[in-house]
Design a protein around this motif. Structure first.
Motif, PDB file in Angstrom:
ATOM      1  N   ALA A 602      -7.499   0.644   6.413  1.00 43.63           N
ATOM      2  CA  ALA A 602      -6.659  -0.172   7.261  1.00 43.63           C
ATOM      3  C   ALA A 602      -7.676  -0.640   8.569  1.00 43.63           C
ATOM      4  CB  ALA A 602      -5.540   0.530   7.761  1.00 43.63           C
ATOM      5  N   LYS A 603      -7.602  -1.657   8.892  1.00 39.22           N
ATOM      6  CA  LYS A 603      -8.242  -2.267  10.011  1.00 39.22           C
ATOM      7  C   LYS A 603      -7.765  -3.289  10.645  1.00 39.22           C
ATOM      8  CE  LYS A 603     -13.156  -1.502   8.523  1.00 39.22           C
ATOM      9  NZ  LYS A 603     -14.546  -2.186   8.260  1.00 39.22           N
ATOM     10  N   ILE A 604      -7.921  -3.308  11.894  1.00 39.70           N
ATOM     11  CA  ILE A 604      -7.079  -4.169  12.893  1.00 39.70           C
ATOM     12  C   ILE A 604      -7.593  -5.760  12.993  1.00 39.70           C
ATOM     13  CG2 ILE A 604      -6.374  -4.735  15.394  1.00 39.70           C
ATOM     14  CD1 ILE A 604      -6.250  -1.622  15.705  1.00 39.70           C
ATOM     15  N   ARG A 605      -7.057  -6.779  12.805  1.00 37.93           N
ATOM     16  CA  ARG A 605      -7.677  -7.987  12.856  1.00 37.93           C
ATOM     17  C   ARG A 605      -6.564  -8.930  13.883  1.00 37.93           C
ATOM     18  NH1 ARG A 605     -11.454  -5.952  11.655  1.00 37.93           N
ATOM     19  NH2 ARG A 605     -12.751  -6.262   9.700  1.00 37.93           N
ATOM     20  N   GLY A 606      -6.982  -8.852  15.031  1.00 34.43           N
ATOM     21  CA  GLY A 606      -5.938  -9.569  15.833  1.00 34.43           C
ATOM     22  C   GLY A 606      -4.747  -8.828  16.089  1.00 34.43           C
ATOM     23  N   ASN A 607      -3.491  -9.587  15.827  1.00 33.73           N
ATOM     24  CA  ASN A 607      -2.582  -8.902  16.038  1.00 33.73           C
ATOM     25  C   ASN A 607      -1.968  -8.454  14.481  1.00 33.73           C
ATOM     26  OD1 ASN A 607      -2.555  -8.562  18.606  1.00 33.73           O
ATOM     27  ND2 ASN A 607      -1.370 -10.472  18.980  1.00 33.73           N
ATOM     28  N   GLN A 608      -2.798  -8.299  13.741  1.00 30.13           N
ATOM     29  CA  GLN A 608      -2.405  -7.893  12.581  1.00 30.13           C
ATOM     30  C   GLN A 608      -3.210  -6.584  12.127  1.00 30.13           C
ATOM     31  OE1 GLN A 608      -2.827 -10.623   9.388  1.00 30.13           O
ATOM     32  NE2 GLN A 608      -1.408 -12.394  10.453  1.00 30.13           N
ATOM     33  N   VAL A 609      -2.542  -5.873  11.034  1.00 29.28           N
ATOM     34  CA  VAL A 609      -3.362  -4.709  10.245  1.00 29.28           C
ATOM     35  C   VAL A 609      -3.585  -5.202   8.976  1.00 29.28           C
ATOM     36  CG1 VAL A 609      -3.373  -2.432   9.671  1.00 29.28           C
ATOM     37  CG2 VAL A 609      -2.673  -2.938  12.007  1.00 29.28           C
ATOM     38  N   ARG A 610      -5.040  -5.016   8.359  1.00 27.76           N
ATOM     39  CA  ARG A 610      -5.131  -5.373   7.008  1.00 27.76           C
ATOM     40  C   ARG A 610      -5.421  -3.975   6.192  1.00 27.76           C
ATOM     41  NH1 ARG A 610      -8.438 -10.781   7.679  1.00 27.76           N
ATOM     42  NH2 ARG A 610      -7.229 -12.043   8.838  1.00 27.76           N
ATOM     43  N   VAL A 611      -4.581  -3.867   5.029  1.00 23.73           N
ATOM     44  CA  VAL A 611      -4.582  -2.473   4.500  1.00 23.73           C
ATOM     45  C   VAL A 611      -4.994  -2.765   3.040  1.00 23.73           C
ATOM     46  CG1 VAL A 611      -3.030  -0.555   3.726  1.00 23.73           C
ATOM     47  CG2 VAL A 611      -2.643  -1.946   5.873  1.00 23.73           C
ATOM     48  N   TRP A 612      -5.853  -1.827   2.254  1.00 29.86           N
ATOM     49  CA  TRP A 612      -6.309  -1.894   1.068  1.00 29.86           C
ATOM     50  C   TRP A 612      -6.774  -0.667   0.435  1.00 29.86           C
ATOM     51  CZ3 TRP A 612      -9.245  -2.930   5.101  1.00 29.86           C
ATOM     52  CH2 TRP A 612     -10.459  -2.309   5.202  1.00 29.86           C
ATOM     53  N   SER A 613      -6.923  -0.572  -0.993  1.00 24.35           N
ATOM     54  CA  SER A 613      -7.420   0.608  -1.472  1.00 24.35           C
ATOM     55  C   SER A 613      -8.107   0.131  -2.858  1.00 24.35           C
ATOM     56  CB  SER A 613      -6.398   1.790  -1.806  1.00 24.35           C
ATOM     57  OG  SER A 613      -7.145   2.365  -2.867  1.00 24.35           O
ATOM     58  N   ASP A 614      -9.442   0.660  -3.113  1.00 23.92           N
ATOM     59  CA  ASP A 614      -9.919   0.023  -4.306  1.00 23.92           C
ATOM     60  C   ASP A 614      -9.242   0.394  -5.525  1.00 23.92           C
ATOM     61  OD1 ASP A 614     -12.027  -1.277  -2.696  1.00 23.92           O
ATOM     62  OD2 ASP A 614     -13.383   0.553  -2.907  1.00 23.92           O
ATOM     63  N   ASP A 615      -8.488   1.662  -5.158  1.00 25.31           N
ATOM     64  CA  ASP A 615      -7.636   2.178  -6.559  1.00 25.31           C
ATOM     65  C   ASP A 615      -6.681   1.232  -6.745  1.00 25.31           C
ATOM     66  OD1 ASP A 615      -9.352   4.144  -6.817  1.00 25.31           O
ATOM     67  OD2 ASP A 615      -8.502   5.459  -5.235  1.00 25.31           O
ATOM     68  N   VAL A 616      -6.071   0.222  -5.968  1.00 24.45           N
ATOM     69  CA  VAL A 616      -4.946  -0.590  -6.106  1.00 24.45           C
ATOM     70  C   VAL A 616      -5.165  -1.724  -6.121  1.00 24.45           C
ATOM     71  CG1 VAL A 616      -2.489  -1.200  -5.219  1.00 24.45           C
ATOM     72  CG2 VAL A 616      -3.483   1.251  -4.733  1.00 24.45           C
ATOM     73  N   ARG A 617      -4.819  -2.489  -7.377  1.00 26.16           N
ATOM     74  CA  ARG A 617      -5.611  -3.766  -7.559  1.00 26.16           C
ATOM     75  C   ARG A 617      -4.526  -4.662  -7.171  1.00 26.16           C
ATOM     76  NH1 ARG A 617      -9.869  -4.690 -11.179  1.00 26.16           N
ATOM     77  NH2 ARG A 617      -8.827  -6.617 -11.622  1.00 26.16           N
ATOM     78  N   ASN A 618      -3.308  -4.886  -7.425  1.00 27.00           N
ATOM     79  CA  ASN A 618      -2.161  -5.511  -7.129  1.00 27.00           C
ATOM     80  C   ASN A 618      -1.258  -4.605  -6.001  1.00 27.00           C
ATOM     81  OD1 ASN A 618      -2.877  -7.639  -9.012  1.00 27.00           O
ATOM     82  ND2 ASN A 618      -2.613  -6.181 -10.486  1.00 27.00           N
ATOM     83  N   PRO A 619      -1.482  -4.649  -5.095  1.00 25.58           N
ATOM     84  CA  PRO A 619      -0.699  -3.976  -4.055  1.00 25.58           C
ATOM     85  C   PRO A 619       0.766  -4.461  -3.788  1.00 25.58           C
ATOM     86  CG  PRO A 619      -2.102  -5.196  -2.752  1.00 25.58           C
ATOM     87  CD  PRO A 619      -2.374  -5.304  -4.136  1.00 25.58           C
ATOM     88  N   LYS A 620       1.750  -3.617  -3.737  1.00 26.76           N
ATOM     89  CA  LYS A 620       3.176  -3.777  -3.695  1.00 26.76           C
ATOM     90  C   LYS A 620       3.882  -3.504  -2.321  1.00 26.76           C
ATOM     91  CE  LYS A 620       3.387  -6.164  -7.557  1.00 26.76           C
ATOM     92  NZ  LYS A 620       3.571  -7.800  -7.490  1.00 26.76           N
ATOM     93  N   ALA A 621       3.281  -2.564  -1.810  1.00 26.09           N
ATOM     94  CA  ALA A 621       3.978  -1.819  -0.646  1.00 26.09           C
ATOM     95  C   ALA A 621       2.991  -0.985   0.056  1.00 26.09           C
ATOM     96  CB  ALA A 621       5.250  -0.994  -1.131  1.00 26.09           C
ATOM     97  N   VAL A 622       3.247  -0.842   1.361  1.00 26.93           N
ATOM     98  CA  VAL A 622       2.575   0.048   2.380  1.00 26.93           C
ATOM     99  C   VAL A 622       3.479   1.008   2.998  1.00 26.93           C
ATOM    100  CG1 VAL A 622       1.051  -0.028   4.500  1.00 26.93           C
ATOM    101  CG2 VAL A 622       0.886  -1.786   2.615  1.00 26.93           C
ATOM    102  N   ARG A 623       2.904   2.110   3.319  1.00 26.45           N
ATOM    103  CA  ARG A 623       3.634   2.922   4.126  1.00 26.45           C
ATOM    104  C   ARG A 623       2.770   3.501   5.311  1.00 26.45           C
ATOM    105  NH1 ARG A 623       7.155   6.732  -0.122  1.00 26.45           N
ATOM    106  NH2 ARG A 623       8.771   5.186  -0.545  1.00 26.45           N
TER     107      ARG A 623
END
Length: 651
Positions: A602-623
């Motif tokens: 997870a990284k901050i970009r302006g007033n957003q947070v961008r979240v990802w994982s190389d193990d999840v190709r089609n993300p549906k939810a974040v906690r």
């Protein structure tokens, strides 16, 4: 300062009757010496006298006259008052009452369960300097006596008095309430009154009125069950008899206790053939049957000569469940249940040079016995310590069946509202601060309805539609988990978060100030200050453009999936998002269609947070911070306020 109590017993009885023979004029318990009246709003002052008796009230040079009604109740409404004081107030009828040291300022009701009730004395290890320096004549504190009532709303309290904060009395003051009041008083330079009506262990439903409970039929049904005095008496007597029998059996069976003598506390006793156990720790092992009863523990330590006779502090963390502790055969401390920290001040003359023997009679009535991990176990004197962890000798004094828990009548629905809140509802407030929820963990879906209902119920009873209501989101608690998962504590926090949809509310996030091994964390200063920060925005109307008026940390608003990344938007970002500790963001988890959450980048970009994982190709939810104890969660705004835990799914 002491409250005015003319003919208190007679008045308490007569106030319940529609008419009565001659009685002296009297006031509610909390309208007394040292009282704080709410500024900038009409303020009713009321009491009881003979039916149709003339009553005159004099305040700030103005005289107000009225008569008691046929039930003996009278009332005078003061016009809007400006902050100030101290003043005198006189009430005259057949007799006269004079109130001294009356202030006008902001009055806050502090309510909830034990973390609101917890006094400064319990947090002294962290805030000793604050206790020594506490001298705040313009902060006043009133403790509402614990009381439940299922039949009707009470008109008055059973006791209590206003205290001006001093080093002599601060140890009995709510720690959250004190730090909240201190912050506001310094900021706005007006008197602050805190009325503390809180009770440890209380669930939210115990604080709702009968009208509000109609929306929760099962709770209302339970409340009505306890309107039967005979049933209540039978339950209390049965619980007490069962407890008395268990402890009597304990004393009869305990080989280390006979005829009132604690035999195994004797320092001359040879304990070399006892079993050994490591402190901290628990027994038996988790896969072994639990044994309840009495355990004796002993340890011999070497004490330097210059410590001899000194009033040292014996610190023994926390124990399960109750202990009586001895040093060299002398009793030095006793605690009857597991939650309070054991800090036993040794009287002069008990400690001696050379060998000293500590003995503990530990009673565990349910579950495993033992000593909590990650607590201090040491002897302290003038900044030096002697470590008490490691090997102790142990022997079982008595084995007993588990003690069945008591019914806790005082926590039943409706009882605390009628007994502790209803008497206050004619008293104008600036707002409410609330710390509660631990006792509703496991019932988050219901709490999401109960809590807003409570807020609206109180606003209706106070006839203050926009009454500011500020609350603490549950702190981090229990052991941290290595992998993402579900959590009852996270779900309760979510129910608290959704309560922000109720207007004029504010929330203090506390997931960074808890303690994994203590449901009563010490850092109440941060909690009080965050509540005060919320008050600036919600209750005092400071502009959102002012950095000091940012009322909370970031609040999740929406998500958008872009390829393998999820973009999260937030409210309450203040002057921008930030990592609380400057480290990479932690405690973000992501899942695809399989609903299997994994840790994410997870990284901050302006007033957003961008979240990802190389193990999840089609993300549906974040906690985020979705755990009992989201250790390391570190998303904040630049004002240093932590983000609330959240989830984007409804799984």
């Amino acid at each position: 300062m002491s409250p005015i109590k003319p003919l208190l017993l007679a008045g308490a009885l007569l106030a319940t009757l529609p008419s009565f023979v001659h009685a002296e004029v009297r006031l509610p318990q909390w309208i007394s010496d040292g009282v704080v009246l709410q500024r900038d709003t009409p303020v009713p002052v009321w009491g009881w006298a003979d039916p149709d008796e003339a009553v005159t009230l004099t305040f700030q040079g103005e005289r107000y006259q009225t008569r008691a009604n046929e039930e003996g109740r009278w009332e005078v409404t003061l016009p809007e008052l400006k902050a100030g004081g101290p003043y005198e107030m006189h009430i005259r009828a057949e007799n006269e009452i004079r109130l001294d040291d009356v202030l006008v300022g902001d009055v806050w009701l502090a309510s909830g369960q034990s973390n609101m009730e917890l006094p400064m004395g319990r947090v002294e290890p962290m805030f000793g300097a604050e206790i020594e320096q506490a001298d705040h004549p313009r902060i006043r504190y009133f403790e509402v006596p614990d009381r439940y009532q299922f039949k009707h709303p009470e008109q008055d309290l059973e006791g209590g008095q206003w205290l001006s904060i001093t080093p002599d009395n601060i140890r009995q003051i709510s720690a959250v309430g004190y730090f909240f009041a201190r912050d506001l008083q310094a900021e706005y330079e007006v008197p602050i009154g805190i009325i503390n009506a809180a009770l440890g262990g209380s669930p939210a439903e115990s604080w709702l009125s009968a009208e509000a409970l109609k929306a929760f039929p099962e709770h209302l049904k339970e409340a009505r069950r306890f309107q039967d005095d005979a049933r209540v008496a039978e339950i209390i007597e049965s619980d007490q008899a069962r407890s008395n029998a268990w402890y009597q059996q304990r004393d009869e069976k305990d080989k280390g206790f006979k005829d009132g003598e604690f035999l195994w506390a004797d320092p001359a006793l040879d304990h070399s053939d006892w079993d050994t156990v490591e402190m901290p720790g628990y027994w038996p092992e988790e896969d072994e049957p639990v044994v309840n009863g009495v355990w004796w523990l002993r340890k011999t330590i070497e004490v330097p000569e210059d410590w001899a006779g000194q009033p040292a502090m014996l610190v023994l963390g926390r124990m399960v469940d109750a202990d009586t502790t001895f040093l060299n055969g002398e009793p030095v401390g006793e605690t009857t249940y597991q939650y309070p920290p054991r800090r036993y001040r040794l009287p002069e003359g008990v400690l001696k040079a050379g060998e000293n023997t500590i003995a503990i009679r530990l009673t565990n009535n349910q579950g495993r016995a033992g000593f909590f991990y990650d607590k201090d176990y040491q002897l302290e004197w003038q900044g030096d310590t002697i470590d008490l962890t490691g090997e102790w000798h142990r022997r079982q004094g008595a084995e007993l069946p588990a003690l069945e828990p008591q019914t806790f009548v005082r926590w039943k629905p409706l009882g605390l509202y009628n007994g502790m809140i209803a008497p206050l509802t004619d008293y104008p407030l600036k707002g409410v601060i609330w710390y509660q929820g631990e006792s509703n963990v496991g019932r988050a879906e219901e709490y999401a309805e109960l809590f807003p209902a409570l807020i609206n119920n109180w606003r209706d009873k106070w006839d203050q539609e926009d009454l500011p209501f500020l609350f603490v989101q549950l702190a981090n608690f229990l052991e941290a988990r290595e992998q993402p998962g579900d959590s009852d504590w996270a779900r309760l926090r979510e129910a608290q978060l959704t309560t922000l949809n109720t207007p004029h509310t504010g929330m203090a996030v506390a997931i960074d100030v808890g303690e994994w091994n203590d449901i009563h964390p010490l850092d109440k200063k941060t909690v009080g200050e965050r509540l005060a920060q919320s008050a600036r925005a919600v209750a005092y109307g400071e502009s959102d453009g002012e950095p000091d008026a940012v009322g909370s940390g970031p609040i999740y608003q929406s998500m958008k999936v872009k390829g393998k990344r999820v973009h999260l938007r937030f409210d309450a970002v203040g002057s921008g998002l930030a990592s609380c500790d400057g480290e990479p963001l932690q405690q973000f988890a992501i899942a695809g269609e399989d609903r299997d959450f994994v840790w994410a980048e997870a990284k901050i970009r302006g007033n957003q947070v961008r979240v990802w994982s190389d193990d999840v190709r089609n993300p549906k939810a974040v906690r985020y911070a979705w755990a009992d104890n989201p250790e390391g969660a570190n998303l904040c705004n630049r004002e240093g306020l932590p983000a609330s835990p959240f989830r984007t799914d409804d799984w």
